[in-house]
Motif scaffolding. Structure first.
Motif, short mmCIF file in Angstrom:
data_model
loop_
_atom_site.label_atom_id
_atom_site.label_comp_id
_atom_site.label_asym_id
_atom_site.label_seq_id
_atom_site.Cartn_x
_atom_site.Cartn_y
_atom_site.Cartn_z
N THR A 117 0.81 -1.22 0.00
CA THR A 117 0.00 0.00 0.00
C THR A 117 0.85 1.27 0.00
N ASN A 118 2.14 1.13 0.19
CA ASN A 118 3.05 2.28 0.18
C ASN A 118 4.37 1.82 -0.44
N GLN A 119 4.63 2.24 -1.67
CA GLN A 119 5.80 1.75 -2.41
C GLN A 119 7.13 2.15 -1.80
N HIS A 120 7.12 3.09 -0.85
CA HIS A 120 8.37 3.57 -0.26
C HIS A 120 8.77 2.80 0.99
N ALA A 156 9.06 -10.87 8.35
CA ALA A 156 8.39 -9.60 8.67
C ALA A 156 7.43 -9.32 7.52
N ARG A 157 6.16 -9.09 7.83
CA ARG A 157 5.15 -8.96 6.78
C ARG A 157 4.19 -7.80 7.06
N PHE A 158 4.15 -6.86 6.09
CA PHE A 158 3.14 -5.80 6.14
C PHE A 158 1.75 -6.38 5.89
N ASN A 159 0.77 -5.82 6.58
CA ASN A 159 -0.62 -6.11 6.23
C ASN A 159 -0.88 -5.59 4.82
N PRO A 160 -1.53 -6.38 3.93
CA PRO A 160 -1.71 -5.95 2.54
C PRO A 160 -2.70 -4.80 2.37
N PHE A 161 -3.41 -4.42 3.44
CA PHE A 161 -4.38 -3.33 3.36
C PHE A 161 -3.99 -2.13 4.22
N VAL A 217 -5.57 -12.53 2.07
CA VAL A 217 -5.79 -11.52 1.03
C VAL A 217 -7.27 -11.16 0.93
N ALA A 218 -8.13 -11.87 1.68
CA ALA A 218 -9.57 -11.60 1.65
C ALA A 218 -10.05 -10.88 2.90
N ASP A 219 -9.43 -11.19 4.04
CA ASP A 219 -9.82 -10.58 5.31
C ASP A 219 -8.60 -9.87 5.89
N PRO A 220 -8.63 -8.56 5.97
CA PRO A 220 -7.43 -7.81 6.42
C PRO A 220 -7.05 -8.05 7.87
N TRP A 221 -7.90 -8.74 8.63
CA TRP A 221 -7.64 -8.90 10.07
C TRP A 221 -7.24 -10.34 10.44
N THR A 222 -7.05 -11.20 9.45
CA THR A 222 -6.74 -12.61 9.71
C THR A 222 -5.38 -12.98 9.15
N PHE A 223 -4.64 -13.82 9.87
CA PHE A 223 -3.33 -14.28 9.38
C PHE A 223 -3.05 -15.69 9.88
N LEU A 224 -2.12 -16.35 9.19
CA LEU A 224 -1.67 -17.69 9.55
C LEU A 224 -0.20 -17.64 9.93
N SER A 239 -9.55 -6.68 18.47
CA SER A 239 -10.53 -5.64 18.17
C SER A 239 -10.01 -4.26 18.54
N SER A 240 -9.29 -4.17 19.66
CA SER A 240 -8.77 -2.87 20.10
C SER A 240 -7.81 -2.28 19.08
N VAL A 241 -6.95 -3.14 18.47
CA VAL A 241 -6.02 -2.66 17.46
C VAL A 241 -6.75 -2.31 16.19
N LYS A 242 -7.73 -3.14 15.82
CA LYS A 242 -8.52 -2.89 14.61
C LYS A 242 -9.18 -1.51 14.67
N TYR A 243 -9.76 -1.18 15.82
CA TYR A 243 -10.45 0.11 15.94
C TYR A 243 -9.46 1.26 15.90
N GLU A 244 -8.25 1.06 16.45
CA GLU A 244 -7.23 2.11 16.38
C GLU A 244 -6.83 2.39 14.94
N VAL A 245 -6.77 1.34 14.12
CA VAL A 245 -6.41 1.50 12.72
C VAL A 245 -7.50 2.22 11.94
N LEU A 246 -8.76 1.88 12.22
CA LEU A 246 -9.89 2.38 11.44
C LEU A 246 -10.34 3.77 11.87
N LEU A 247 -10.16 4.11 13.14
CA LEU A 247 -10.69 5.38 13.63
C LEU A 247 -9.65 6.49 13.56
#
Length: 247
Positions: A117-120, A156-161, A217-224, A239-247
């Motif tokens: 999401t950020n090429q830099h 080390a992996r960035f979230n794709p969204f 790649v379908a659900d931004p909040w799930t990982f293996l 959920s607490s982290v999810k809301y920090e990202v979205l709000l």
């Protein structure tokens, strides 16, 4: 084929030795261009020509001890690779190194990941137990450097969204989720430099070294995550982290 068996479309035998990493080109869904990374070079192959034709390659010996490679999904002409404890970025049009960060980590750089999401932004994990996040526009030093693992960081992996979310896995058997600080700049959000106050959310269900993590790649909040003993664990962002990202 119709029987359900896989058929070989390309073999490296006699063409390139000691392949460590394979990457599909992100340029288009139907692309058959791949990057094959060996210990001392990165070669690019078009699998749609004559059962595999090499189109370009770095010079023999130009790269040393290649451990990881990541293709920029927003700038398809850029590939980043870890070479020992350094980070190298290649311009595929000229096959030249555009950015060289010597001593990116104190020890070997085990993994490299370019944000989708950020090429830099580039994330690296190393044998020095650190996660570093680099801004390629100012690569003199990482914008974020943190360490909460007690052994090597394998991935080390960035979230794709959301580039503010980064996963790390380690041979200390832990998976850690980092929520990087952001600040508004130029009409958008930028990762804020510094690591003050950063604390990861830790997942400790594994009992052995964790060698791989992968975001859905379908659900931004799930990982293996995958550990040495073959155990695969599915987890979600709290959920607490999810809301920090979205709000």
């Amino acid at each position: 084929d119709s029987s359900g068996k896989l058929e070989s479309q390309f073999e490296t035998r006699g063409k390139q030795k000691d392949v460590k990493k394979v990457l599909w080109s992100p340029e288009e869904p139907a692309s058959r261009v791949v990057a094959l990374a060996s210990a001392d070079r990165i070669s690019f192959w078009d699998l749609g020509k004559d059962e595999g034709t090499k189109t370009s390659s770095t010079s023999p010996g130009e790269l040393e001890n290649v451990l990881a490679v990541s293709w920029n999904h927003l700038n398809h002409n850029l590939v980043c690779a870890s070479c020992g404890n350094s980070l190298r970025c290649l311009d595929l049009r000229s096959m030249s190194q555009t950015i060289c960060i010597d001593g990116a980590h104190e020890m070997a750089v085990r993994d490299v990941d370019v944000s989708k999401t950020n090429q830099h932004l580039v994330a690296t994990g190393g044998d020095d137990c650190h996660l570093c996040v680099w801004d390629l526009r100012k690569p003199r030093e990482p914008v974020v450097k943190v360490s909460q693992h007690s052994h090597w960081v394998w991935q080390a992996r960035f979230n794709p969204f959301h580039e503010a979310l980064v996963l790390t896995s380690s041979s200390d058997s832990l998976v850690q989720l980092w929520h990087l600080h952001e600040e508004e700049e130029g009409g958008g959000n930028e990762i804020k430099a510094g690591a003050e106050g950063l604390r990861p959310h830790t997942y400790d269900e594994h009992e052995d070294s964790v060698y791989g993590v992968s975001w859905s790649v379908a659900d931004p909040w799930t990982f293996l995550s995958l550990s040495y003993d073959g155990r695969v664990m599915a987890n979600q962002v709290p959920s607490s982290v999810k809301y920090e990202v979205l709000l």
